[in-house]
Scaffold this active site. Structure first.
Site, mmCIF file in Angstrom:
data_model
loop_
_atom_site.group_PDB
_atom_site.id
_atom_site.type_symbol
_atom_site.label_atom_id
_atom_site.label_comp_id
_atom_site.label_asym_id
_atom_site.label_seq_id
_atom_site.Cartn_x
_atom_site.Cartn_y
_atom_site.Cartn_z
ATOM 1 N N THR A 20 35.942 40.088 42.911
ATOM 2 C CA THR A 20 34.721 40.838 43.241
ATOM 3 C C THR A 20 33.956 40.268 44.432
ATOM 4 O O THR A 20 32.830 40.693 44.692
ATOM 5 C CB THR A 20 33.763 40.881 42.030
ATOM 6 O OG1 THR A 20 33.397 39.535 41.711
ATOM 7 C CG2 THR A 20 34.392 41.552 40.819
ATOM 8 N N ASP A 53 36.868 38.699 37.853
ATOM 9 C CA ASP A 53 36.435 37.397 38.364
ATOM 10 C C ASP A 53 35.231 37.559 39.288
ATOM 11 O O ASP A 53 35.246 38.377 40.204
ATOM 12 C CB ASP A 53 37.571 36.735 39.160
ATOM 13 C CG ASP A 53 37.125 35.393 39.723
ATOM 14 O OD1 ASP A 53 36.988 34.447 38.917
ATOM 15 O OD2 ASP A 53 36.878 35.296 40.942
ATOM 16 N N TYR A 58 28.249 35.036 44.649
ATOM 17 C CA TYR A 58 28.616 36.296 45.311
ATOM 18 C C TYR A 58 27.409 37.241 45.343
ATOM 19 O O TYR A 58 26.774 37.501 44.317
ATOM 20 C CB TYR A 58 29.788 36.997 44.601
ATOM 21 C CG TYR A 58 31.088 36.207 44.586
ATOM 22 C CD1 TYR A 58 31.287 35.086 45.393
ATOM 23 C CD2 TYR A 58 32.137 36.582 43.753
ATOM 24 C CE1 TYR A 58 32.477 34.367 45.367
ATOM 25 C CE2 TYR A 58 33.337 35.870 43.723
ATOM 26 C CZ TYR A 58 33.486 34.757 44.533
ATOM 27 O OH TYR A 58 34.669 34.051 44.498
ATOM 28 N N TYR A 197 43.623 33.064 43.774
ATOM 29 C CA TYR A 197 42.625 33.785 44.571
ATOM 30 C C TYR A 197 43.129 34.019 45.987
ATOM 31 O O TYR A 197 44.067 33.359 46.430
ATOM 32 C CB TYR A 197 41.252 33.117 44.509
ATOM 33 C CG TYR A 197 40.956 31.880 45.330
ATOM 34 C CD1 TYR A 197 40.853 31.928 46.718
ATOM 35 C CD2 TYR A 197 40.676 30.678 44.707
ATOM 36 C CE1 TYR A 197 40.517 30.801 47.463
ATOM 37 C CE2 TYR A 197 40.344 29.539 45.431
ATOM 38 C CZ TYR A 197 40.272 29.611 46.814
ATOM 39 O OH TYR A 197 39.938 28.500 47.545
HETATM 40 P P1 NAP Z 1 42.184 39.173 48.780
HETATM 41 O O1 NAP Z 1 42.113 39.716 47.418
HETATM 42 O O2 NAP Z 1 43.341 38.327 49.169
HETATM 43 O O3 NAP Z 1 42.073 40.339 49.854
HETATM 44 C C1 NAP Z 1 41.084 41.324 49.783
HETATM 45 C C2 NAP Z 1 41.331 42.261 50.942
HETATM 46 O O4 NAP Z 1 42.585 42.903 50.745
HETATM 47 C C3 NAP Z 1 40.290 43.336 51.087
HETATM 48 O O5 NAP Z 1 40.048 43.485 52.470
HETATM 49 C C4 NAP Z 1 40.979 44.578 50.545
HETATM 50 O O6 NAP Z 1 40.586 45.746 51.230
HETATM 51 C C5 NAP Z 1 42.417 44.298 50.865
HETATM 52 N N1 NAP Z 1 43.278 44.977 49.880
HETATM 53 C C6 NAP Z 1 43.188 44.954 48.531
HETATM 54 N N2 NAP Z 1 44.157 45.694 47.975
HETATM 55 C C7 NAP Z 1 44.870 46.214 49.000
HETATM 56 C C8 NAP Z 1 45.982 47.073 49.073
HETATM 57 N N3 NAP Z 1 46.572 47.536 47.967
HETATM 58 N N4 NAP Z 1 46.460 47.414 50.303
HETATM 59 C C9 NAP Z 1 45.881 46.931 51.437
HETATM 60 N N5 NAP Z 1 44.817 46.112 51.430
HETATM 61 C C10 NAP Z 1 44.314 45.756 50.209
HETATM 62 O O7 NAP Z 1 40.877 38.313 49.147
HETATM 63 P P2 NAP Z 1 39.678 37.637 48.388
HETATM 64 O O8 NAP Z 1 38.614 38.619 48.107
HETATM 65 O O9 NAP Z 1 39.365 36.428 49.204
HETATM 66 O O10 NAP Z 1 40.270 37.079 47.018
HETATM 67 C C11 NAP Z 1 40.268 37.820 45.825
HETATM 68 C C12 NAP Z 1 39.252 37.281 44.832
HETATM 69 O O11 NAP Z 1 39.473 35.891 44.568
HETATM 70 C C13 NAP Z 1 37.803 37.311 45.329
HETATM 71 O O12 NAP Z 1 37.281 38.609 45.328
HETATM 72 C C14 NAP Z 1 37.156 36.341 44.368
HETATM 73 O O13 NAP Z 1 36.932 36.960 43.121
HETATM 74 C C15 NAP Z 1 38.224 35.264 44.270
HETATM 75 N N6 NAP Z 1 38.019 34.137 45.225
HETATM 76 C C16 NAP Z 1 37.744 32.899 44.709
HETATM 77 C C17 NAP Z 1 37.552 31.834 45.563
HETATM 78 C C18 NAP Z 1 37.272 30.479 44.973
HETATM 79 O O14 NAP Z 1 36.857 29.568 45.716
HETATM 80 N N7 NAP Z 1 37.498 30.283 43.698
HETATM 81 C C19 NAP Z 1 37.646 31.982 46.957
HETATM 82 C C20 NAP Z 1 37.955 33.246 47.457
HETATM 83 C C21 NAP Z 1 38.151 34.305 46.586
HETATM 84 P P3 NAP Z 1 39.494 46.761 50.585
HETATM 85 O O15 NAP Z 1 38.358 45.910 50.149
HETATM 86 O O16 NAP Z 1 39.209 47.674 51.715
HETATM 87 O O17 NAP Z 1 40.156 47.449 49.431
#
Ligand code: NAP
Length: 370
Positions: A20, A53, A58, A197
């Site tokens: 999220t 998550d 956030y 993540y």
């Molecule tokens: P991610 O999930 O690797 O990538 C998100 C991106 O991918 C967005 O731009 C999304 O576009 C795109 N996307 C999603 N599904 C897609 C699909 N089927 N086809 C094409 N593009 C797609 O990046 P993230 O948000 O960094 O990581 C995911 C989650 O992990 C976070 O939201 C958070 O909850 C968690 N996180 C945790 C930490 C930590 O330190 N623990 C750090 C970073 C992230 P759209 O939004 O346009 O759909």
């Protein structure tokens, strides 16, 4: 959808959950797309992506509020995972942080409460004692560690009631496979879940280089998208759960559908081989700091040592961990210009300065090119 047990807590989570970060703002509140964000989360839940998550940071708390509104009709079937910030690691701060998160999420118990980043200036035993109290009070059901060190894991393993420490949350994608040698073996041995993540490299999906064509070809062979191929590849480990963030209905559906894909072992092995981590060693002076829009960055050693932005952990604290034997996660670089020794820092600024503090400028540091 296939489930993975969260340790021995009795809770199971689907292999594809919902990230999220960015829904409701990244690190500041943005309420311009609230309804869409809630709908996306609910669509995911209805399709079986019932692990949500989030984190107190956030959207400066607003993301938790949106999650709370989205899960209201579905509370019994979702596993809510949130994180407290490193600044809130002291006993009193953890207790206050959980109360704020419970309120924003509008629930009386958080299923999985995770540390977001370590805070070496607070004894971890103190944080664990506060978490233990929260478990006993029923305010949280289980504990997870994110971006954790080996030292933290050993303390959590021994300092919490049996079965209550259940997961790691670490970056895991085609460009970052560090967990395969650090956290995944522990998950396998201890029955923990690895919550991956940034599985889609924050939307880049795969490094932008010649390998991408071959990856797209594999996806075409299976009549799936490259994103689905990547998710299926990550899920080849039975302990892994992915939490892609998606802001469109199509993306949510596509990601959930990837949970049921089975790729043949030759394709999996080929992707493994294509994207094996090649670690190179680069002198700190050959690394340009690069742009880091919207992020606090230090550009000189003196700044890193003084830590004027109060980063937690500070570069010096990470350096101390390195000196005490913590494995160094390679930093990510891209090449720029024509010079073979010209690199731009993509990810790992804190670790870069920690390395320089711990080892000086004359020892090359482990890096991967993305
Ligand atoms: P991610 O999930 O690797 O990538 C998100 C991106 O991918 C967005 O731009 C999304 O576009 C795109 N996307 C999603 N599904 C897609 C699909 N089927 N086809 C094409 N593009 C797609 O990046 P993230 O948000 O960094 O990581 C995911 C989650 O992990 C976070 O939201 C958070 O909850 C968690 N996180 C945790 C930490 C930590 O330190 N623990 C750090 C970073 C992230 P759209 O939004 O346009 O759909």
């Amino acid at each position: 959808m296939r489930n993975v047990p969260l340790g021995s807590s009795g809770m199971n989570v689907p292999v594809v959950g919902i990230g999220t970060m960015g829904l409701g703002g990244y690190f500041q509140r943005d309420d311009t797309n609230d309804s869409e964000a809630i709908i996306r989360i609910q669509e995911g839940i209805e399709l079986g992506a019932t692990l949500i998550d989030t984190a107190e940071i956030y959207g400066a708390g607003h993301t938790e509020e949106l999650v709370g509104r989205a899960i209201k009709p579905h509370r019994e079937k979702v596993v809510i995972a949130t994180k407290f910030s490193p600044e809130n690691s002291s006993a009193s701060a953890v207790i206050n942080a959980v109360e704020r998160s419970l309120k924003r999420l509008a629930v009386d118990c958080i299923d999985l409460y995770q540390t977001h980043w370590p805070n070496p200036s607070v004894p971890f035993a103190e944080t664990l004692e506060a978490l233990d109290n929260l478990l006993r009070q029923g305010k949280i059901r289980a504990v997870g560690l994110s971006n954790s060190s080996r030292r933290q894991w050993l303390l959590a393993k021994n300092g919490l009631p049996p079965g209550s420490f259940v997961s790691f949350q670490q970056q895991y994608n085609l460009a970052d496979r560090f967990v395969e040698t650090t956290h995944l073996p522990v998950c396998r041995d201890e029955g923990l879940a690895l919550i991956a993540y940034s599985p889609l490299m924050e939307g880049k999906i795969a490094p932008n280089d010649a390998r991408r064509c071959q990856l797209d070809d594999f996806a075409r062979q299976y009549e799936i998208t490259t994103v689905q191929l990547v998710i299926a590849w990550l899920l080849r480990h039975p302990e892994v759960v992915v939490i892609p963030k998606a802001a469109s209905a199509r993306h949510v559906q596509e990601n959930v559908a990837a949970a049921s894909l089975v790729l043949n072992s030759e394709v999996l092995a080929k992707i493994d081989q294509m994207y094996r981590s090649v670690i190179i060693h680069v002198f700190p002076r050959d690394i340009k700091q690069g742009d880091a829009v919207g992020r606090n960055v230090y550009r000189t050693l003196q700044e890193a040592l003084q830590n004027p932005s109060n980063m937690t952990p500070s570069p010096r604290e990470v350096a101390d961990e390195l000196i005490s034997g913590e494995p160094f996660k390679p930093i990510k670089l891209s090449r720029y210009g024509n010079g073979t020794k010209a690199y731009s820092l993509v990810e790992g600024r804190l670790r870069y300065w920690a390395w320089v503090i711990a080892n000086g400028n004359s020892r090359p540091l482990p890096c991967i090119i993305v």
